[in-house]
Design an enzyme around this catalytic site. Structure first.
Site, PDB file in Angstrom:
ATOM      1  N   GLU A 152       0.835  -1.186   0.000  1.00 43.63           N
ATOM      2  CA  GLU A 152       0.000   0.000   0.000  1.00 43.63           C
ATOM      3  C   GLU A 152       0.876   1.243   0.000  1.00 43.63           C
ATOM      4  O   GLU A 152       2.006   1.221   0.515  1.00 43.63           O
ATOM      5  CB  GLU A 152      -0.885   0.048   1.250  1.00 43.63           C
ATOM      6  N   LYS A 153       0.380   2.316  -0.558  1.00 44.12           N
ATOM      7  CA  LYS A 153       1.050   3.596  -0.473  1.00 44.12           C
ATOM      8  C   LYS A 153       1.096   4.020   0.987  1.00 44.12           C
ATOM      9  O   LYS A 153       0.088   3.961   1.694  1.00 44.12           O
ATOM     10  CB  LYS A 153       0.293   4.646  -1.296  1.00 44.12           C
ATOM     11  N   LEU A 173       0.861   6.528   3.690  1.00 48.10           N
ATOM     12  CA  LEU A 173       0.283   7.862   3.840  1.00 48.10           C
ATOM     13  C   LEU A 173       0.940   8.564   5.021  1.00 48.10           C
ATOM     14  O   LEU A 173       0.614   8.298   6.179  1.00 48.10           O
ATOM     15  CB  LEU A 173      -1.232   7.763   4.062  1.00 48.10           C
ATOM     16  N   HIS A 200       3.346   0.265  15.173  1.00 48.83           N
ATOM     17  CA  HIS A 200       1.996  -0.124  14.770  1.00 48.83           C
ATOM     18  C   HIS A 200       1.185  -0.751  15.898  1.00 48.83           C
ATOM     19  O   HIS A 200       0.113  -1.307  15.660  1.00 48.83           O
ATOM     20  CB  HIS A 200       2.025  -1.073  13.566  1.00 48.83           C
ATOM     21  N   GLU A 224     -11.468  -0.095  10.668  1.00 47.90           N
ATOM     22  CA  GLU A 224     -10.310   0.764  10.855  1.00 47.90           C
ATOM     23  C   GLU A 224      -9.964   1.488   9.553  1.00 47.90           C
ATOM     24  O   GLU A 224      -9.979   0.896   8.472  1.00 47.90           O
ATOM     25  CB  GLU A 224      -9.126  -0.048  11.360  1.00 47.90           C
ATOM     26  N   GLU A 281      -8.573  -2.243   7.552  1.00 44.70           N
ATOM     27  CA  GLU A 281      -8.890  -3.596   8.003  1.00 44.70           C
ATOM     28  C   GLU A 281     -10.086  -3.557   8.937  1.00 44.70           C
ATOM     29  O   GLU A 281     -10.501  -2.492   9.402  1.00 44.70           O
ATOM     30  CB  GLU A 281      -7.704  -4.260   8.699  1.00 44.70           C
ATOM     31  N   ASN A 294     -11.393  -5.476  12.511  1.00 46.41           N
ATOM     32  CA  ASN A 294     -11.140  -6.387  13.615  1.00 46.41           C
ATOM     33  C   ASN A 294     -12.464  -6.998  14.039  1.00 46.41           C
ATOM     34  O   ASN A 294     -13.351  -6.308  14.555  1.00 46.41           O
ATOM     35  CB  ASN A 294     -10.491  -5.650  14.785  1.00 46.41           C
ATOM     36  N   ARG A 339     -13.834  -8.650  16.404  1.00 47.42           N
ATOM     37  CA  ARG A 339     -13.823  -9.036  17.817  1.00 47.42           C
ATOM     38  C   ARG A 339     -13.979  -7.780  18.663  1.00 47.42           C
ATOM     39  O   ARG A 339     -14.102  -6.670  18.146  1.00 47.42           O
ATOM     40  CB  ARG A 339     -12.494  -9.712  18.168  1.00 47.42           C
ATOM     41  N   ARG A 349      -2.687   2.512  27.703  1.00 46.56           N
ATOM     42  CA  ARG A 349      -2.348   1.110  27.981  1.00 46.56           C
ATOM     43  C   ARG A 349      -1.082   1.074  28.840  1.00 46.56           C
ATOM     44  O   ARG A 349      -0.019   1.537  28.418  1.00 46.56           O
ATOM     45  CB  ARG A 349      -2.101   0.347  26.689  1.00 46.56           C
TER      46      ARG A 349
END
Length: 444
Positions: free
Chosen positions: A201-202, A204, A236, A276, A288, A290, A292, A338
């Site tokens: 993918e490009k 960004l 990520h 997302e 993508e 998710n 769940r 987190r």
């Protein structure tokens, strides 16, 4: 509604699911490895079953052990939490073949969304915009790779089709790097995910990571519960999430959420899910889904007042969603940090025994954690200690409460990343909102 469910996970998410079960009058069965024998959720469970040694491949990642535990306990359904087998279509199929309900999307949905290339094709057909990219044939002619890359332009992001959770991704800056990396990346993907298929993918630059929380029942009803911004990431992996996503116009937000709902209706989605996107300030690009419950679901719960685990359970039991889209009203702003057992500078994991523990509290503060004094953080598992969630009438108050809560949170015996969160929260760019996924690298 189910009378007994098995929680096929560990850590804070096992405790989180257990708490909703208690409120709903559902008998909970908690499985545990030998390393988690003294875990908080195990001690609090109605019923417990040891499913194997500390090695997750012999316990939490062992479908046979989990299904056997459900059979022995006579549970009616299995909640997979997040991580481990939560998005594993083969596991879901085994669960249903054994006569239990899998608390999650349909098996065919898991298969589609688990293959990132197929997921992108499906969402393109459902009308969502995709980042410019191309599929990769690791055994094909390198000239084709170069041709496609020139059409899109560097830098590129190479991704594993079967990857997830921030893994299986690599930034490529030049043609030479592309030629030299594809074979190695395909082998790495095969070792890590059992599938060596890649796509490009490009990249960004300056984009934000925005997501939409979806909830759907088995009767064709699909709702969204607003947006989240998850742009503060390290390699990520998300570190801070907030809801709703700041500095996006109401019109753009509503358009994004409606597109997400429409796409889920077209693919017949059921249960909880997260769509997302990357946002470049003008367009939202699907990356993508998710399939769940997300780690960051508490910020959505704080601003909507809905228990997402309860909604999952009711949907899996065949109940209709009890509300309409107009009934979902967003209240204030919420931010989640987190807290991991790791060095705040080097990020090296820091397993060990917790010798002091004083969680944050006060107005607008929620702490989701399975940790207690003298509990052990094992090197066998993820380093997540828990999550601090701050809620306020607006983002400014939520930030102030997060700053205060981090200052009073005490964890002894293991290193933790609270100092890193304090640096981020105090950063001027973060305080203004709308930082990109490159923010943490640029801040350091």
């Amino acid at each position: 509604m189910f009378s007994k469910i098995l929680i096929a996970n560990r850590g804070e998410i096992a405790l989180r699911i257990q708490r909703t079960c208690r409120e709903m009058g559902i008998h909970d069965v908690c499985v545990y490895s030998e390393a988690d024998r003294d875990a908080k959720y195990v001690r609090l469970a109605h019923e417990t079953i040891c499913i194997g040694p500390a090695d997750p491949t012999q316990s939490y990642l062992n479908p046979a052990s989990l299904i056997a535990a459900a059979e022995v306990s006579e549970a009616e359904a299995i909640h997979p939490g997040y991580g481990f087998l939560s998005e594993n279509a083969d596991f879901a199929e085994q669960v249903e073949a054994s006569g239990f309900v899998f608390i999650g999307p349909k098996i065919e949905t898991l298969r589609i969304m688990g293959d990132k290339i197929q997921a992108k094709r499906t969402m393109r057909s459902a009308g969502l915009r995709l980042i410019p990219g191309f599929d990769i044939d690791a055994e094909g002619d390198a000239k084709d790779l170069v041709k496609h890359s020139k059409q899109i332009g560097f830098p590129l992001m190479i991704k594993a089709s079967a990857g997830g959770g921030g893994r299986g991704m690599r930034i490529i800056h030049t043609e030479a790097m592309l030629r030299n990396s594809i074979g190695m990346l395909a082998r790495e993907s095969k070792r890590s995910f059992g599938d060596g298929v890649l796509y490009a993918e490009k990249l960004l630059s300056g984009a934000r990571h925005i997501e939409v929380q979806i909830m759907a029942d088995t009767h064709g009803n699909v709702l969204h519960l607003g947006t989240r911004d998850c742009s503060v990431q390290r390699r990520h992996q998300k570190l801070i999430e907030e809801a709703p996503a700041p500095n996006i116009t109401p019109k753009a937000t509503e358009r994004l959420c409606q597109h997400a709902v429409d796409a889920c209706k077209k693919v017949g989605y059921e249960g909880a899910g997260t769509m997302e996107f990357l946002y470049d300030g003008k367009n939202f690009y699907f990356i993508e889904m998710n399939s769940r419950l997300q780690v960051e679901h508490p910020v959505t719960e704080m601003i909507t007042g809905y228990d997402l685990v309860e909604m999952q359970l009711r949907a899996a039991a065949g109940e209709k969603l009890p509300m309409k889209q107009r009934d979902i009203v967003l209240n204030g702003h919420a931010i989640e940090c987190r807290i991991n057992a790791e060095d705040s500078v080097t990020y090296a994991p820091s397993p060990g025994t917790v010798t002091a523990y004083h969680p944050a509290g006060g107005p607008g503060i929620r702490v989701d954690s399975h940790i207690y004094l003298d509990s052990v953080i094992s090197h066998h598992y993820d380093s997540l200690i828990g999550k601090v969630i701050a809620h306020g009438i607006d983002r400014e108050q939520a930030l102030a409460r997060m700053r205060r809560s981090l200052s009073e949170f005490v964890i002894g015996g293991v290193k933790n990343n609270i100092p890193m969160h304090q640096r981020i929260i105090s950063n001027a760019a973060f305080q203004q909102g709308a930082v990109s996924v490159d923010f943490l690298e640029s801040m350091q």
